[in-house]
Design a protein around this motif. Sequence first.
Motif, PDB file in Angstrom:
ATOM      1  N   TYR A 556       0.802  -1.220   0.000  1.00 55.46           N
ATOM      2  CA  TYR A 556       0.000   0.000   0.000  1.00 55.46           C
ATOM      3  C   TYR A 556       0.841   1.279   0.000  1.00 55.46           C
ATOM      4  O   TYR A 556       0.303   2.377  -0.131  1.00 55.46           O
ATOM      5  CB  TYR A 556      -0.939   0.010   1.204  1.00 55.46           C
ATOM      6  CG  TYR A 556      -1.970  -1.073   1.180  1.00 55.46           C
ATOM      7  CD1 TYR A 556      -2.937  -1.131   0.183  1.00 55.46           C
ATOM      8  CD2 TYR A 556      -1.986  -2.076   2.154  1.00 55.46           C
ATOM      9  CE1 TYR A 556      -3.883  -2.138   0.152  1.00 55.46           C
ATOM     10  CE2 TYR A 556      -2.923  -3.086   2.134  1.00 55.46           C
ATOM     11  CZ  TYR A 556      -3.867  -3.119   1.129  1.00 55.46           C
ATOM     12  OH  TYR A 556      -4.797  -4.120   1.085  1.00 55.46           O
ATOM     13  N   THR A 557       2.164   1.161   0.182  1.00 56.42           N
ATOM     14  CA  THR A 557       2.983   2.375   0.278  1.00 56.42           C
ATOM     15  C   THR A 557       3.000   3.165  -1.030  1.00 56.42           C
ATOM     16  O   THR A 557       3.005   4.400  -1.018  1.00 56.42           O
ATOM     17  CB  THR A 557       4.422   2.017   0.690  1.00 56.42           C
ATOM     18  OG1 THR A 557       4.963   1.096  -0.260  1.00 56.42           O
ATOM     19  CG2 THR A 557       4.446   1.382   2.069  1.00 56.42           C
ATOM     20  N   PRO A 577      -2.153   2.961  -7.278  1.00 54.59           N
ATOM     21  CA  PRO A 577      -1.279   1.879  -7.741  1.00 54.59           C
ATOM     22  C   PRO A 577      -1.234   0.695  -6.772  1.00 54.59           C
ATOM     23  O   PRO A 577      -0.223   0.460  -6.090  1.00 54.59           O
ATOM     24  CB  PRO A 577       0.082   2.566  -7.870  1.00 54.59           C
ATOM     25  CG  PRO A 577       0.033   3.671  -6.884  1.00 54.59           C
ATOM     26  CD  PRO A 577      -1.379   4.151  -6.846  1.00 54.59           C
ATOM     27  N   CYS A 578      -2.319  -0.029  -6.689  1.00 53.05           N
ATOM     28  CA  CYS A 578      -2.390  -1.260  -5.905  1.00 53.05           C
ATOM     29  C   CYS A 578      -2.681  -2.425  -6.851  1.00 53.05           C
ATOM     30  O   CYS A 578      -3.116  -2.218  -7.994  1.00 53.05           O
ATOM     31  CB  CYS A 578      -3.471  -1.163  -4.835  1.00 53.05           C
ATOM     32  SG  CYS A 578      -3.191   0.163  -3.620  1.00 53.05           S
ATOM     33  N   ASP A 579      -2.482  -3.658  -6.384  1.00 50.74           N
ATOM     34  CA  ASP A 579      -2.587  -4.822  -7.258  1.00 50.74           C
ATOM     35  C   ASP A 579      -4.002  -5.048  -7.776  1.00 50.74           C
ATOM     36  O   ASP A 579      -4.206  -5.371  -8.942  1.00 50.74           O
ATOM     37  CB  ASP A 579      -2.103  -6.077  -6.516  1.00 50.74           C
ATOM     38  CG  ASP A 579      -0.604  -6.014  -6.234  1.00 50.74           C
ATOM     39  OD1 ASP A 579       0.095  -5.265  -6.954  1.00 50.74           O
ATOM     40  OD2 ASP A 579      -0.152  -6.674  -5.288  1.00 50.74           O
ATOM     41  N   ARG A 584      -7.309  -1.300  -3.714  1.00 48.58           N
ATOM     42  CA  ARG A 584      -7.411   0.156  -3.873  1.00 48.58           C
ATOM     43  C   ARG A 584      -8.537   0.719  -3.011  1.00 48.58           C
ATOM     44  O   ARG A 584      -8.382   1.740  -2.333  1.00 48.58           O
ATOM     45  CB  ARG A 584      -7.645   0.507  -5.338  1.00 48.58           C
ATOM     46  CG  ARG A 584      -6.489   0.141  -6.257  1.00 48.58           C
ATOM     47  CD  ARG A 584      -6.873   0.216  -7.718  1.00 48.58           C
ATOM     48  NE  ARG A 584      -5.879  -0.465  -8.552  1.00 48.58           N
ATOM     49  CZ  ARG A 584      -6.169  -1.192  -9.603  1.00 48.58           C
ATOM     50  NH1 ARG A 584      -7.437  -1.344  -9.997  1.00 48.58           N
ATOM     51  NH2 ARG A 584      -5.217  -1.779 -10.288  1.00 48.58           N
ATOM     52  N   VAL A 585      -9.685   0.033  -3.057  1.00 48.16           N
ATOM     53  CA  VAL A 585     -10.823   0.489  -2.253  1.00 48.16           C
ATOM     54  C   VAL A 585     -10.520   0.331  -0.767  1.00 48.16           C
ATOM     55  O   VAL A 585     -10.872   1.198   0.046  1.00 48.16           O
ATOM     56  CB  VAL A 585     -12.094  -0.278  -2.645  1.00 48.16           C
ATOM     57  CG1 VAL A 585     -13.248   0.090  -1.713  1.00 48.16           C
ATOM     58  CG2 VAL A 585     -12.476   0.027  -4.087  1.00 48.16           C
ATOM     59  N   ALA A 586      -9.836  -0.759  -0.406  1.00 50.82           N
ATOM     60  CA  ALA A 586      -9.507  -0.976   1.005  1.00 50.82           C
ATOM     61  C   ALA A 586      -8.568   0.098   1.528  1.00 50.82           C
ATOM     62  O   ALA A 586      -8.750   0.621   2.635  1.00 50.82           O
ATOM     63  CB  ALA A 586      -8.876  -2.356   1.172  1.00 50.82           C
ATOM     64  N   LEU A 587      -7.535   0.462   0.730  1.00 54.57           N
ATOM     65  CA  LEU A 587      -6.607   1.513   1.155  1.00 54.57           C
ATOM     66  C   LEU A 587      -7.332   2.845   1.304  1.00 54.57           C
ATOM     67  O   LEU A 587      -7.157   3.558   2.306  1.00 54.57           O
ATOM     68  CB  LEU A 587      -5.475   1.647   0.127  1.00 54.57           C
ATOM     69  CG  LEU A 587      -4.505   2.814   0.361  1.00 54.57           C
ATOM     70  CD1 LEU A 587      -3.801   2.669   1.695  1.00 54.57           C
ATOM     71  CD2 LEU A 587      -3.487   2.915  -0.777  1.00 54.57           C
ATOM     72  N   ALA A 588      -8.157   3.206   0.326  1.00 55.38           N
ATOM     73  CA  ALA A 588      -8.900   4.463   0.407  1.00 55.38           C
ATOM     74  C   ALA A 588      -9.817   4.475   1.622  1.00 55.38           C
ATOM     75  O   ALA A 588      -9.971   5.503   2.295  1.00 55.38           O
ATOM     76  CB  ALA A 588      -9.707   4.674  -0.869  1.00 55.38           C
ATOM     77  N   THR A 589     -10.410   3.333   1.924  1.00 56.45           N
ATOM     78  CA  THR A 589     -11.319   3.260   3.070  1.00 56.45           C
ATOM     79  C   THR A 589     -10.582   3.483   4.383  1.00 56.45           C
ATOM     80  O   THR A 589     -11.039   4.243   5.253  1.00 56.45           O
ATOM     81  CB  THR A 589     -12.025   1.894   3.103  1.00 56.45           C
ATOM     82  OG1 THR A 589     -12.749   1.723   1.884  1.00 56.45           O
ATOM     83  CG2 THR A 589     -12.992   1.810   4.269  1.00 56.45           C
TER      84      THR A 589
END
Length: 606
Positions: A556-557, A577-579, A584-589
Amino acid sequence: MEELLRTRVSALSAYRSVVLHGEPKKQPPSLACGLSVSPKSQKIKKRSTKRQTPRVCPVPSGAINGEQPRDTHPIPAVVDAAAVKLAKRRRAKLRSRLVATSSGPRVALQEDCEWSPVVGKDCLAATAQQAAVHEKEQASAQPFQADSSLRHLFQELAAVPHSREKAARLFEWLIAPISLQQFFNQYWEKKPLLIHRHNPSYYQGLFSTAEFDAILHDQDIQFGVNLDVTSYKDGRRETHNPLGRALPALVWDFYRNGCSLRMLNPQAFSPTIWRFLSLLQEQFGSMVGANTYLTPAGTQGFAPHYDDIEAFIVQLEGKKHWCVYKPRSEAEVLPQFSSTNFAQNEIGEPILETVLEAGDLLYFPRGFIHQGDCLPEAHSLHITVSSFQRNSWGDLLEKLLPAALHMAIEEDVEYRQGLPIDYMEYTGVLHSDVIDPRRTAFMKKVHALITKLMNYAPVDAAVDQKAKDFFHDCLPPVLTEMEKAHSVYGLPARWENGDVQDVDIPFSENTQVRLLRYGIIRLCSEGDRTLLYYTTENSRVYHKEEPKYCEIEPEYTDGIEFLLSCYPKYVRVEDLPCDTLEDRVALATILFEKGLLVTKSPLFPL
């Protein structure tokens, strides 16, 4: 009996009568019970935390702004991989649902003046050529108009997209008409700057005696914690703090009897000062603090001293007579710590003597001795804005060199080889003047090892340690109404009709997001972990909360660095830029839930 009833004892007299019978005992530190959330277990557990004293200014006695001891055992809230997995499950569940549905100021330029030994004369005016250059700088910089009110200024800043530009423009307003380039090139850490504006309303709205009085009535202000009662008379500096709450009747009685009132952490009680300082801290990359000083007419509250901070004296009401003195020696230039109180015969003649009136500004670097007293005809209220405490090259090296030595000893056998058996025969103070080839060789070896040490210096890691300290010092950001509506604080999650409603965050791949501020997050590597430090959950009280961070999985970095590089532009969640889209949604959340992201449009209808 009637005579006793007619006799009134002032608070100052009562305090001194107590002191005559022994100094009041210090209150024992009290423990506050708080709550911490462990996202890993999703359980709430009780935690005992020390009650932190806000930033106290005198170090050790009369300095404007001192340093709080740092907490050596931080216990931050942790968000680890389990939180990310939980967010993924929530996102999958939600996705399945979504498929279905001024007047011209006068500036004293110190480099252009010959200081008169006669007390009372300010700097001479700048030369015509320099004035023309300065006028050209002002035209290109396009600062805020001097007659702009603070409220209007904040409204203008709300339209500035980048938080660092907001900070720069706010600081530009603070020191106008001096440009940022001129200030940092000619004055910063070098010499005082005096600005007479002849505009009493320039700083109006920042703070006032009326607001101070309202705080005394409405807030739990404690003597010695939030408020100091001081006096300086006949060369004697005294602090008159009783124990307990600073009730208005007692505080104003001290004031009426000639005592100065210093509020140590006004940002904890004044929303305007909080907003002002929280913006400025991004300009300096260092904590920006403040004290307010209310002084009765014809009195002085503090002895001459120097501080360990860059000081901006902002005159809000009345007027005050100031004397500034150059550092007495090279050792006192840009000192690491504040001084004790000086006697008048220890400080020499002032290099600047002036009277500040409402709307004026006086800046002086750390190490410049200063004292201020009120004229007989008017009281004084000023706020001292301060920054750059313990933020020098030396402070960085204090973190860097021990780490470099540790790594060198661990990785290089040369640092682990034994000392010469006879080294004590030609080293030490006893042999410092001895000419001995063995001593010469010994010194060359030490020099070589110190030079080689740079190869092991973890500079970036040391800077991250400084950044962690700064993020712990920081005030939390002040959100505008629009930012609240577009952030986690605007979500309509609630209890209704016997159940929770609107808990899920309806992010999709097309949701557009950006960071709330550029300077609210910092990625740091610690061992095999990557930690994201942030300021949104800090307290307005200095170090009341532990440092806040989330533990971030390595995948996530890149997404976080992407958000930083794109700021202040909005980006689609899909572009992180996530796999996978789920990542991507999890990081934004996760970032949204910590108050670090805002959306371009509200997630729910307003």
